[in-house]
Design a protein around this motif. Structure first.
Motif, short mmCIF file in Angstrom:
data_model
loop_
_atom_site.label_atom_id
_atom_site.label_comp_id
_atom_site.label_asym_id
_atom_site.label_seq_id
_atom_site.Cartn_x
_atom_site.Cartn_y
_atom_site.Cartn_z
N LEU A 217 12.15 26.79 -3.98
CA LEU A 217 10.85 27.28 -3.53
C LEU A 217 10.14 27.99 -4.68
N SER A 254 2.15 23.41 3.06
CA SER A 254 2.40 24.72 2.46
C SER A 254 1.72 24.91 1.12
N LYS A 361 11.15 30.73 5.24
CA LYS A 361 11.43 29.65 4.30
C LYS A 361 12.55 30.04 3.34
N ILE A 377 13.06 23.83 9.30
CA ILE A 377 11.71 24.38 9.28
C ILE A 377 10.90 23.86 10.48
#
Length: 400
Positions: A217, A254, A361, A377
Motif C-alpha cells: 500500500l 482508491s 486497508k 476488502i
C-alpha cells in the motif's frame, strides 16, 4: 500492432532514441521525414503550396524554400492555417500508409516532434518522451546544428515545455548522460516494457494486479491522477473514432481519493448509455487504447438494489506491464455505476470515513495475501456502501 508515440524537444536526443529502437526491430515512422516527402518537387503538396503562396517560396532548383515560406507563415496566422490545410491531410495519408505497410506484427514507433503541441498522445498505446536539461540541449544544438546560443534558446522556448511533456509521458527517458547510458536506458525500456506490452496486446492478456505475494500500500500519489487522465483521454479518443456513444469515463477507486492509501492500481469506469451501444466494436476500441481482455465480471448484488442486472460489469485491463490498470464498463445510471462514483466522492468528502478505510486497508494487508486481499476488502465495502448512499441522498449528490 503496438503503436508507440515518441517525442522530445530540440536537442533532447529523440532521433538517437528512435535509432536505438529501430536497431531493436521497431518500425520507425518519422513525422519530420514525411513532412519533407509530401512537399518534394513533383508532388501535389508542393504544387498546392506554389499555387497558394507563389513562386517566391521555391528555390532556383525547384525545391521548397523553407526559410522563405517560414517567413510568410510565422508572421501570418491565416497563412499558417492555409499551409496546414495543405500539408496535414497529405502527412496523414502518408503516415497511415507507412503504418499499414509495417504489417500487423510490427512494433511501430511514431516519431512525432509536435506530439504534445498537437495533442496527439491519445492516438498511441504508449507515449515515450526523451528529456534533457536546457543546458545540455543548448550545447547539443549549438554543436550539432550550428546555431547560436541565442537561437537555440529561442527554439527551445518556442516548443512545449517539460511540464506539458510530463503530463502525456507514460515513459520518460533521461538523456543528460553519455551515449552508452542512453543505450542502456532504451534497452531496459524495450526489454522490461515494450516487448512484454506487445506480447500482452497480441494475446489479449490484461495486467490486472501487481505481481507480488504481499499487498503493498502506498500513500496517495499525484501521478495516479495523471495516469488516469491519460487512460481516459485514450478511451475517449478511440470511442469517438469508432463512433461508439458513451455517457462518461472517469477515474474511480482508491487511487482517485486524495489522502487514502492504495495499491498502485488505477481504476477507470466507462459508463455506456446501454451495453448494446458498444457491440462487438467496443472491445476493438478499447484494444486500440491498450485495454484488453474485456469480459463479464462476477458481481454480487446488494440488498438495496437486488437485481443482478443493476450491477452488471464488464472488466478489462491494461496491457502495459508497468502500469496496472482496470477498466470497469457499466451502464449509466445503474446501481454499480452510481455506487462507484458516490463511494469515491463520499470518501473524498468525509475525512473520518477515509481515515477509517485507510486503517482497515492497512490491517487487512497484513492479514491477507495479495490474492485474498480483494475479497477481504469487498466485505467492508459491502457494509460501507449504504453509508455512502445515505450521504449521497442527504447532500443531494449527483454524478455530475
Amino acid at each position: 500492432m503496438l503503436r508507440v508515440g515518441l517525442t522530445g524537444g530540440i536537442g533532447s536526443g529523440k532521433s538517437s532514441v528512435s535509432g536505438l529502437l529501430a536497431e531493436r526491430g521497431a518500425v520507425v515512422v518519422d513525422a519530420d521525414r514525411i513532412a519533407r516527402e509530401v512537399v518534394e518537387p513533383g508532388t501535389p503538396g508542393l504544387a498546392q503550396i506554389e499555387q497558394r503562396f507563389g513562386a517566391t517560396v521555391l528555390a532556383p532548383d525547384g525545391t521548397l524554400d523553407r526559410p522563405a515560406l517560414g517567413a510568410i507563415v510565422f508572421a501570418d496566422p491565416a497563412a499558417r492555417r492555409d499551409l496546414e490545410a495543405i500539408t496535414h491531410p497529405l502527412i496523414g495519408i502518408r503516415t497511415r500508409g507507412l503504418i499499414e505497410q509495417a504489417g500487423p506484427d510490427a512494433l511501430v514507433v511514431h516519431d512525432q516532434p509536435l506530439l504534445v503541441e498537437m495533442g496527439l498522445a491519445p492516438m498511441n498505446h504508449l507515449t515515450v518522451v526523451v528529456g534533457a536539461s536546457e543546458r545540455t540541449r543548448v550545447q547539443r544544438v549549438v554543436r550539432d546544428r550550428g546555431m547560436t546560443e541565442q537561437d537555440a534558446r529561442a527554439r527551445i522556448e518556442a516548443q512545449a515545455g517539460d511540464v506539458a511533456r510530463h503530463v502525456v509521458a507514460d515513459a520518460w527517458i533521461d538523456n543528460d548522460g553519455t551515449p552508452d547510458e542512453l543505450a542502456d536506458r532504451v534497452a531496459a525500456l524495450w526489454d522490461e516494457r515494450l516487448a512484454p506490452f506487445e506480447d500482452n496486446l497480441r494475446a489479449d492478456r490484461p495486467v490486472l494486479r501487481e505481481v507480488c505475494a504481499t499487498v503493498v500500500l502506498h500513500e496517495h500519489r499525484p501521478e495516479w491522477e495523471a495516469r488516469a487522465a491519460r487512460v481516459v483521454a485514450r478511451i475517449r479518443h478511440q470511442l469517438d473514432a469508432a463512433r461508439i456513444p458513451y455517457a462518461g469515463v472517469e477515474h474511480v477507486g482508491s487511487t482517485a481519493v486524495p489522502g487514502l492509501i492504495a495499491r498502485d492500481v488505477v481504476d477507470v469506469q466507462l459508463r455506456m448509455h446501454r451495453f448494446e451501444d458498444g457491440g462487438d466494436a467496443l472491445a476493438g476500441a478499447l484494444r486500440a487504447a491498450a485495454i484488453v481482455g474485456l469480459r463479464e465480471q462476477e458481481v454480487r448484488p446488494h440488498d438495496w438494489a437486488p437485481r443482478p442486472a443493476d450491477w452488471r460489469t464488464l472488466l478489462a485491463g491494461g496491457a502495459d506491464p508497468r502500469d496496472v490498470l482496470r477498466v470497469h464498463v457499466r451502464e449509466d445510471g445503474s446501481a454499480g455505476a452510481l455506487a462507484a462514483l458516490s463511494f469515491r466522492d463520499w470518501l473524498r468528502a468525509d475525512t473520518r470515513e477515509r481515515t477509517a478505510y485507510s486503517e482497515l486497508k492497512s490491517t487487512v494487508a497484513h492479514q491477507f495475501s495479495s490474492h485474498d486481499y480483494p475479497a477481504a476488502i469487498e466485505r467492508w465495502y459491502a457494509r460501507a456502501l449504504p453509508r455512502a448512499r445515505e450521504w449521497a441522498q442527504s447532500t443531494g449528490w449527483s454524478p455530475g
